[in-house]
Enzyme design. Structure first.
Site, PDB file in Angstrom:
ATOM      1  N   ILE A  31       0.239  -0.949   0.207  1.00  0.00           N
ATOM      2  CA  ILE A  31       0.238   0.187  -0.038  1.00  0.00           C
ATOM      3  C   ILE A  31       0.946   0.948   0.219  1.00  0.00           C
ATOM      4  CG2 ILE A  31      -0.135   0.117   2.099  1.00  0.00           C
ATOM      5  CD1 ILE A  31      -3.667   0.733   2.188  1.00  0.00           C
ATOM      6  N   HIS A  99       6.431 -11.940   5.874  1.00  0.00           N
ATOM      7  CA  HIS A  99       6.065 -11.898   4.155  1.00  0.00           C
ATOM      8  C   HIS A  99       7.146 -11.156   3.850  1.00  0.00           C
ATOM      9  CE1 HIS A  99       5.602  -8.071   7.325  1.00  0.00           C
ATOM     10  NE2 HIS A  99       5.695  -7.444   6.355  1.00  0.00           N
TER      11      HIS A  99
END
Ligand code: 5GP
Ligand code: ZN
Length: 113
Positions: A31, A99
């Site tokens: 993002i 991640h």
């Protein structure tokens, strides 16, 4: 409902721009991109960090790396890219669902600071 941000993205409760998906891995655009291409690759199963994942399922850790390499190829990062696991507070880990960052599209210096 999970209070883990990336579990919620995996569940589709929070929208994301998915670039690759398998039965056990999801890759979506960051993002707040730190490079022209910035994708995060997560196991759908919750693991806190790469230490936890390699301790419990090293084969999945290998497949996560393979997914990162596949994303780099798909994104046209033939000139080079980074695969990064931020692990713990000093490394800047902010989301405690493992991640793999895939970063590319510009030259990068080392160390990043
Ligand atoms: P970390 O700092 O834990 O290694 O990386 C977490 C990453 O998740 C950051 O790069 C951050 O921009 C990204 N991120 C945080 N919230 C969201 C979100 O809601 N959606 C997406 N796509 N990325 C997010
Ligand atoms: Zn999670």
């Amino acid at each position: 409902m999970s209070d883990c941000l990336f579990c919620r993205i995996v569940a589709g409760e929070i929208p994301s721009t998915v670039v690759l998906e398998t039965d056990e891995v999801l890759a979506f655009r960051d993002i707040a991109p730190a490079a022209p291409t910035h994708v995060v690759v997560v196991p759908k199963e919750h693991h806190v960090d790469v230490v936890a994942l390699t301790a419990t399922d090293p084969d999945l850790a290998g497949r996560l790396l393979a997914a990162g390499a596949a994303v780099a190829a798909q994104e046209g990062l033939g000139e080079g890219f980074r695969l990064v696991f931020n692990t713990g507070a000093h490394a800047g880990q902010t989301v405690f669902h493992l991640h793999l960052h895939v970063l590319g599209g510009r030259p990068m210096s080392w160390p990043p600071g």
